[in-house]
Write a protein that holds these residues in place. Structure first.
Motif, short mmCIF file in Angstrom:
data_model
loop_
_atom_site.label_atom_id
_atom_site.label_comp_id
_atom_site.label_asym_id
_atom_site.label_seq_id
_atom_site.Cartn_x
_atom_site.Cartn_y
_atom_site.Cartn_z
N SER A 197 0.88 -1.11 0.04
CA SER A 197 -0.04 -0.04 -0.01
C SER A 197 0.81 1.35 -0.07
CB SER A 197 -0.75 0.02 1.26
OG SER A 197 -1.62 1.03 1.27
N SER A 198 0.38 2.22 -0.74
CA SER A 198 1.19 3.46 -0.76
C SER A 198 0.44 4.51 0.23
CB SER A 198 1.53 3.99 -2.12
OG SER A 198 0.25 4.59 -2.72
N GLY A 199 1.36 5.42 0.84
CA GLY A 199 0.59 6.49 1.55
C GLY A 199 0.31 7.88 0.71
N PRO A 200 -0.13 8.84 1.10
CA PRO A 200 -0.78 9.90 0.34
C PRO A 200 0.61 10.45 -0.15
CG PRO A 200 -1.48 10.10 2.57
CD PRO A 200 -0.89 8.82 2.72
N ILE A 240 -2.62 1.73 4.21
CA ILE A 240 -2.45 2.97 4.66
C ILE A 240 -3.54 3.97 4.64
CG2 ILE A 240 -1.01 5.14 4.73
CD1 ILE A 240 1.26 3.54 3.55
N ASP A 241 -3.87 4.54 5.72
CA ASP A 241 -5.16 5.34 5.78
C ASP A 241 -4.90 6.62 5.13
OD1 ASP A 241 -4.24 7.39 7.22
OD2 ASP A 241 -4.57 6.68 9.18
N PRO A 242 -5.88 6.98 4.51
CA PRO A 242 -5.89 8.32 3.46
C PRO A 242 -5.26 9.57 4.07
CG PRO A 242 -8.12 7.25 3.70
CD PRO A 242 -7.44 6.77 4.77
N GLN A 243 -5.16 9.69 5.32
CA GLN A 243 -4.34 10.68 6.06
C GLN A 243 -2.96 10.58 6.33
OE1 GLN A 243 -7.65 9.92 7.16
NE2 GLN A 243 -8.34 11.49 5.83
N GLY A 244 -2.43 9.27 6.00
CA GLY A 244 -1.00 8.96 6.34
C GLY A 244 -0.80 8.85 7.67
N HIS A 245 -1.92 8.72 8.70
CA HIS A 245 -1.55 8.46 10.10
C HIS A 245 -1.11 7.15 10.46
CE1 HIS A 245 -2.99 8.99 14.42
NE2 HIS A 245 -1.70 8.92 14.40
N ASN A 285 -12.29 9.09 4.92
CA ASN A 285 -12.03 9.91 5.99
C ASN A 285 -11.35 9.46 6.82
OD1 ASN A 285 -13.69 8.71 7.34
ND2 ASN A 285 -15.28 10.41 7.86
N GLY A 286 -10.92 8.18 6.82
CA GLY A 286 -10.01 7.13 7.88
C GLY A 286 -10.58 7.06 9.00
N ALA A 298 -17.54 -12.87 6.81
CA ALA A 298 -17.93 -11.40 7.12
C ALA A 298 -16.96 -10.48 6.82
CB ALA A 298 -18.00 -11.67 8.85
N ILE A 299 -17.46 -9.28 7.26
CA ILE A 299 -16.51 -8.02 7.08
C ILE A 299 -16.65 -7.29 8.73
CG2 ILE A 299 -16.21 -5.56 6.29
CD1 ILE A 299 -17.64 -6.69 3.84
N ASP A 300 -15.44 -7.35 9.07
CA ASP A 300 -15.31 -6.56 10.40
C ASP A 300 -15.03 -4.87 10.24
OD1 ASP A 300 -15.64 -8.80 11.88
OD2 ASP A 300 -13.71 -8.87 12.57
N VAL A 301 -15.69 -4.20 11.08
CA VAL A 301 -15.79 -2.79 10.79
C VAL A 301 -14.83 -2.33 11.98
CG1 VAL A 301 -17.10 -0.59 10.65
CG2 VAL A 301 -17.89 -2.75 9.83
N ILE A 302 -13.81 -1.42 11.82
CA ILE A 302 -12.97 -0.97 12.77
C ILE A 302 -13.15 0.35 12.92
CG2 ILE A 302 -10.56 -1.16 13.41
CD1 ILE A 302 -11.33 -4.11 12.93
N ASP A 303 -13.36 0.83 14.16
CA ASP A 303 -13.35 2.17 14.68
C ASP A 303 -11.93 2.53 14.53
OD1 ASP A 303 -13.35 4.37 16.24
OD2 ASP A 303 -15.51 4.14 17.03
N MET A 304 -11.57 3.72 14.10
CA MET A 304 -10.04 4.04 14.09
C MET A 304 -9.83 4.97 15.05
SD MET A 304 -8.53 2.04 11.89
CE MET A 304 -6.98 2.80 12.09
#
Length: 461
Positions: A197-200, A240-245, A285-286, A298-304
């Motif tokens: 995965s690549s970051g922003p 990598i999340d969209p904000q690069g955190h 929005n990450g 299933a799909i697990d939904v993670i609260d970041m």
């Protein structure tokens, strides 16, 4: 010889190899050898020693299809099948969970065999067959890299820069490297490079090490390794999340999600998730991440914010949710299933709020990657068992075109502007470029390494 096995349920997810000697009571080959097969798609130990007249008995106690194949005509890579002069090739065919295959060795020498569905992942084994009464000599084994990587001579660059409006990165799993485009340079030092995965902006890359339990951070400009993380399990998808955190790493072997702080380059959390997770993607929005749970349907939904599972979207009728991509409206997700090598695959469109399956589409054999056109009109999915890419209408779920791209397509991703589709062929060792307007191949680029598996595109993560 193929034999049914009735007691497979009592065995763990291993491939068990034992030996018998003709005309004598059963005995072990040096010792009874057990080989971890299912979770890591590898034979460990990779080499065993027997004598002429011994019969090896392979038991597939895993939960997926395997083969025991020593036939150069069926090998995707030179050297994966090896026979001494005078020996006859052998092939078990597809071994379902619980099946047994036996082969009696009558010619002394070194044999190398592979699992056909997982050859591209490096699932190889060796047998040293000695003359009767001969002592074992470990030097008889041809040398192999201990980290499972292989290096090919660099090929000629054959790249049209116009087809790469932003950087593209391809993992070369058996070479242990990344090939960067459009310059087509190879960055080594990433054993078993699997998902990427690549970051922003493409400044940082996150790479999973697959069977070695590792994850790596790399500089997206020059390939320098920035950090390594020993996670200890079987590493699958990374994102990598969209904000690069944060960077997330899926540990399928230990059913958890590793959270890496990209600023500090530290592992900050291990999040327990459902059985055998496979891949992950983010809301734009990450704030949430979506993890496919291949072993739990299933799909697990993670609260970041809390770094915990917030919700589980059950998919009871989807056979092994595998890879995932969000639709442009971010209200639905397309999920590719994990099927069988010689059976049709499945791609489903899931409403993320209600959990309802909107479309359930039959696609090409086995499994593959999935990508939704940024403009939203097409869904693309690779079919690793059919050597094709299916193009689906995102509004109806129907397959509108099938494109033959080469042997073993898996990684698939569009350019950020949506004009080009990139496909990595794991066995043909090429990067295929498709014009998304005409749905025709415009370029097939020979790669400089072996087993291109996944693709990251700056601007389309």
């Amino acid at each position: 010889m193929l034999i049914p096995l009735r007691a497979a349920g009592a065995l763990s997810a291993l491939l068990l190899i034992t030996a018998t000697v003709q005309g004598q009571p059963a005995r072990a080959v040096a010792a009874t050898v057990t080989v971890q097969a299912t979770d890591r798609d590898t034979f460990v130990p990779a080499t065993i020693t027997v004598h002429v007249g011994d019969t090896l008995r392979w038991i597939n106690a895993s939960q997926q299809i395997h083969t025991i194949t020593d036939d150069a005509q069926k090998a995707a890579y030179a050297g994966d099948a090896l026979l001494p002069t005078g020996a006859t090739p052998f092939d078990s065919g597809y071994l379902k969970p619980g099946a047994v295959f036996e082969h009696t060795f009558v010619v002394a020498g070194v044999y190398r065999y592979f699992c056909s569905p997982h050859e591209g992942l490096g699932m190889l084994g060796s047998v040293i067959v000695l003359a009767k009464g001969a002592a074992a000599d470990v030097r008889a084994v041809p040398p192999q890299a201990t980290d499972g990587t292989t290096t090919l001579p660099a090929g000629q660059a054959n790249v049209e820069n116009a087809n790469f409006p932003s950087p593209v990165f391809v993992t070369l799993q058996r070479t242990g490297a990344i090939e960067a485009f459009p310059q087509q340079v190879v960055w080594g030092g990433f054993p078993q490079a699997h998902y990427i995965s690549s970051g922003p902006g493409g400044d940082v890359l996150l790479i999973g090490g697959f069977q070695n339990g590792m994850a790596y951070l790399a500089d997206g400009k020059n390939g320098a390794k920035l950090a390594s993380f020993s996670l200890g399990g079987l590493i699958q998808g990374v994102k990598i999340d969209p904000q690069g955190h944060y960077g997330l790493v899926v540990d399928a072997g230990l059913s958890r999600l590793a959270v890496i702080d990209l600023k500090t380059r530290k592992l900050v959390r291990m999040i327990p998730v459902g059985k055998t997770p496979h891949n992950v993607t983010f809301a734009p929005n990450g704030s949430r991440a979506y993890v496919t749970i291949q072993g739990g349907r299933a799909i697990d939904v993670i609260d970041m914010e809390t770094l915990a599972v917030k919700r589980v979207i059950e998919l009871p009728n989807v056979n092994g949710p595998h890879n995932i991509d969000l639709a442009p409206d971010f209200k639905t997700a397309w999920v590719r299933s994990y099927g069988q090598p010689n059976q049709d695959g499945e791609a489903v469109d899931v409403n993320l709020r209600s959990g309802r399956i909107v479309h359930d589409s039959t696609v090409g054999f086995y499994h593959g990657g999935i990508d939704i056109r940024p403009l939203g009109s097409y869904v693309f999915t690779s079919n690793i068992g059919a050597n094709t890419v299916d193009v689906l209408n995102s509004q109806t779920g129907s397959v509108i075109q099938t494109i033959t791209v080469g042997s073993g397509p898996h990684g698939i991703r569009e350019s950020a502007d949506g004009k080009w589709l990139y496909v990595a062929t794991t066995k043909a060792n090429t990067l295929v470029v498709i014009d998304t307007k005409t749905l025709s191949i415009v370029q097939t680029i020979p790669l400089k390494g072996i087993n291109p598996f996944w693709i990251a595109v700056v601007g389309n993560e």
